[in-house]
Design an enzyme around this catalytic site. Structure first.
Site, PDB file in Angstrom:
ATOM      1  N   CYS A   1      41.220  36.691  42.242  1.00  0.00           N
ATOM      2  CA  CYS A   1      41.542  35.403  42.854  1.00  0.00           C
ATOM      3  C   CYS A   1      40.502  34.951  43.873  1.00  0.00           C
ATOM      4  O   CYS A   1      40.620  33.848  44.428  1.00  0.00           O
ATOM      5  CB  CYS A   1      42.916  35.468  43.494  1.00  0.00           C
ATOM      6  SG  CYS A   1      44.194  35.985  42.325  1.00  0.00           S
TER       7      CYS A   1
ATOM      8  N   HIS B   1      44.514  30.976  51.847  1.00  0.00           N
ATOM      9  CA  HIS B   1      44.763  31.520  50.509  1.00  0.00           C
ATOM     10  C   HIS B   1      46.228  31.264  50.158  1.00  0.00           C
ATOM     11  O   HIS B   1      46.532  30.841  49.045  1.00  0.00           O
ATOM     12  CB  HIS B   1      44.424  33.002  50.469  1.00  0.00           C
ATOM     13  CG  HIS B   1      44.500  33.610  49.114  1.00  0.00           C
ATOM     14  ND1 HIS B   1      43.814  33.120  48.025  1.00  0.00           N
ATOM     15  CD2 HIS B   1      45.199  34.682  48.650  1.00  0.00           C
ATOM     16  CE1 HIS B   1      44.078  33.856  46.952  1.00  0.00           C
ATOM     17  NE2 HIS B   1      44.921  34.801  47.302  1.00  0.00           N
TER      18      HIS B   1
ATOM     19  N   GLU C   1      47.747  37.291  55.861  1.00  0.00           N
ATOM     20  CA  GLU C   1      46.754  36.267  56.157  1.00  0.00           C
ATOM     21  C   GLU C   1      46.970  35.680  57.546  1.00  0.00           C
ATOM     22  O   GLU C   1      46.007  35.358  58.246  1.00  0.00           O
ATOM     23  CB  GLU C   1      46.772  35.160  55.104  1.00  0.00           C
ATOM     24  CG  GLU C   1      45.654  34.157  55.313  1.00  0.00           C
ATOM     25  CD  GLU C   1      45.493  33.161  54.172  1.00  0.00           C
ATOM     26  OE1 GLU C   1      44.470  32.450  54.158  1.00  0.00           O
ATOM     27  OE2 GLU C   1      46.376  33.103  53.299  1.00  0.00           O
TER      28      GLU C   1
ATOM     29  N   LYS D   1      48.103  25.517  47.420  1.00  0.00           N
ATOM     30  CA  LYS D   1      48.782  26.181  46.303  1.00  0.00           C
ATOM     31  C   LYS D   1      50.249  25.784  46.216  1.00  0.00           C
ATOM     32  O   LYS D   1      50.888  25.961  45.185  1.00  0.00           O
ATOM     33  CB  LYS D   1      48.658  27.698  46.415  1.00  0.00           C
ATOM     34  CG  LYS D   1      47.262  28.253  46.152  1.00  0.00           C
ATOM     35  CD  LYS D   1      47.252  29.769  46.211  1.00  0.00           C
ATOM     36  CE  LYS D   1      45.870  30.349  45.950  1.00  0.00           C
ATOM     37  NZ  LYS D   1      44.934  30.127  47.062  1.00  0.00           N
TER      38      LYS D   1
ATOM     39  N   HIS E   1      48.890  28.737  41.878  1.00  0.00           N
ATOM     40  CA  HIS E   1      47.767  29.650  42.127  1.00  0.00           C
ATOM     41  C   HIS E   1      46.897  29.723  40.879  1.00  0.00           C
ATOM     42  O   HIS E   1      47.303  30.276  39.864  1.00  0.00           O
ATOM     43  CB  HIS E   1      48.325  31.019  42.490  1.00  0.00           C
ATOM     44  CG  HIS E   1      47.304  32.000  42.956  1.00  0.00           C
ATOM     45  ND1 HIS E   1      45.951  31.729  43.014  1.00  0.00           N
ATOM     46  CD2 HIS E   1      47.442  33.290  43.410  1.00  0.00           C
ATOM     47  CE1 HIS E   1      45.310  32.788  43.461  1.00  0.00           C
ATOM     48  NE2 HIS E   1      46.200  33.742  43.710  1.00  0.00           N
TER      49      HIS E   1
ATOM     50  N   PHE F   1      43.155  40.481  43.962  1.00  0.00           N
ATOM     51  CA  PHE F   1      43.490  41.844  43.556  1.00  0.00           C
ATOM     52  C   PHE F   1      42.205  42.685  43.554  1.00  0.00           C
ATOM     53  O   PHE F   1      41.139  42.211  43.180  1.00  0.00           O
ATOM     54  CB  PHE F   1      44.091  41.851  42.149  1.00  0.00           C
ATOM     55  CG  PHE F   1      45.540  41.440  42.075  1.00  0.00           C
ATOM     56  CD1 PHE F   1      46.251  41.050  43.193  1.00  0.00           C
ATOM     57  CD2 PHE F   1      46.209  41.460  40.853  1.00  0.00           C
ATOM     58  CE1 PHE F   1      47.588  40.686  43.118  1.00  0.00           C
ATOM     59  CE2 PHE F   1      47.551  41.101  40.754  1.00  0.00           C
ATOM     60  CZ  PHE F   1      48.241  40.712  41.888  1.00  0.00           C
TER      61      PHE F   1
END
Length: 415
Positions: A166, A306, A317, A338, A343, A402
């Protein structure tokens, strides 16, 4: 900024997203709090635990891609090439045999041609090896959005494809930025592209317990930083920027949309999917971006988070933002787009960088929709549900993936 490095600016934007298939429509969607999440139509999801996503709607590549090519290309490649062509047209840059080797392409993707891989695996199983398409390998490998965009545009300079989950789109932009700083190219077409709304993609993320399962009310499922968040909503699309050295852009009289001034990238080296507790890696990437751009925390006016809407990401975050920005953290507007687009995995960094440039240009911070229940663990100035007008000078864009990949990009308004 290190002395001797070239300044780099943004001169073109392209976007194919769940809330608009042009930059203008995408921006209108962001500022009007448009929701791109609906029931899945790309396949029959009746047996799936999660039956909704943020699909690109009414996508017609015919004005950008030859019909015979469109039949062969994976969906993520179509998104990437269309957005790249949009961005190049927006920049006014013409690629010729004389400058082609100084113009490159870098488009990141988290999973590449998953639809091609999945479809051809069924052909292999149900029919015969000889029936597998000769386009299978070229269309499933993650570098092919870059390759096809370069072919379509005639760009013969540095060419790469980042696959950092991502964070891929943001890494691709950051890597392009550094090439331009070093004078290795004059212009780079860069960003991210993804299309993983497939039976395997949705089932895989669902089994990992990463998705929201609000099948009874999909439109409220993506709710970053909200106390009741329960997972992300998978999206698809592409966001592309044209970056140029300032000298090259000025020499051709280009319209400069913003300056990219900082890039930080780190790895948690912690877990295959979970971030390091406390957002240590994300904070380090943010600090590196600030240092790279010579930016004081006091100068940051907005953070495009994010903000995936997963319990672990959003709280971590929040910690990262507080760690990197210190006492200013609670005063800086934060939003997760998002909440509207879902996403896009490797495509997220691309469309979010586009959003940051447009926020600088227009003096508007996009909202975080579905934010109704503040979470004490996410106690930032999360812009709730309605866009906020605000003069912006410097903005940050976070992307985490990830594998522990962390990226922060810093953009500045050109005065």
């Amino acid at each position: 900024m290190v002395e001797g490095l070239q300044r780099v600016v943004v001169t073109g934007l392209g976007a194919v997203t769940p809330i608009g298939n042009t930059v203008a429509d995408y921006w209108e969607g962001l500022t009007s709090a448009k929701n791109g999440v609906e029931a899945i139509t790309l396949f029959d999801a009746a047996q799936h635990a999660c039956r909704f996503a943020a699909e690109v709607k009414n996508f017609d590549p015919s004005g950008f891609i030859e019909p015979k090519d469109a039949k062969r290309w994976d969906r993520f490649c179509k998104f990437g090439v269309v957005a790249a062509k949009q961005a190049l047209a927006d920049s006014g840059l013409t690629i010729t045999p004389d400058n082609a080797h100084r113009i490159g392409v870098s488009i990141g993707s988290g999973v590449g041609g998953l639809l091609t891989m999945e479809t051809q695996a069924h052909v292999l199983k149900d029919k015969a090896p000889g029936r597998v398409s000769p386009f299978t390998v070229p269309m499933m490998i993650p570098n092919m959005a870059t390759g096809l965009a370069a072919i379509a545009l005639g760009a013969k300079g540095p060419s790469s494809a980042v696959a950092t989950a991502c964070a891929a789109g943001s890494n691709a932009i950051g890597d392009a930025f550094q090439l331009l700083q070093l004078g290795k190219a004059d212009a780079m077409i860069c960003g991210g592209a993804e299309s993983a709304i497939t039976p395997l993609g949705v089932a895989g993320f669902a089994s990992a317990k990463a998705l929201s399962f609000r099948n009874d009310d999909p439109s409220t499922a993506s709710r970053p930083f909200d106390k009741t968040r329960d997972g992300f909503v998978i999206g698809e699309g592409s966001g592309i920027l044209v970056l140029e050295t300032l000298a090259h852009a000025e020499a051709r009289g280009a319209t400069i949309l913003a300056e990219i001034v900082g890039y930080g990238t780190t790895c948690d080296a912690h877990h295959i999917t979970s971030p390091t507790p406390g957002g240590v890696g994300g904070a380090a990437a943010m600090r590196l971006a600030l240092e790279d751009g010579g930016i004081a925390a006091e100068s940051v006016d907005y953070v495009n988070a994010h903000g995936t809407s997963t319990p672990a990401n959003d709280s971590n975050e929040t910690s990262a933002i507080k760690s990197a920005l210190g006492s200013r953290a609670n005063d800086i507007p934060v939003s997760s787009t998002k909440s509207m687009t879902g996403h896009l995995l490797g495509g997220s960094g691309g469309i979010e960088a586009v959003a940051c440039v447009l926020a600088l240009r227009n003096g508007v911070v996009p909202p975080t929709i579905n934010y109704n229940n503040p979470d004490p663990e996410c106690d930032l100035d999360v812009v709730p549900n309605t866009a906020r007008e605000l003069t912006l000078g410097t903005v940050l864009s976070n992307s985490f993936g990830f594998g522990g990949h962390n990226v922060c990009l810093a953009f500045r308004r050109m005065s």
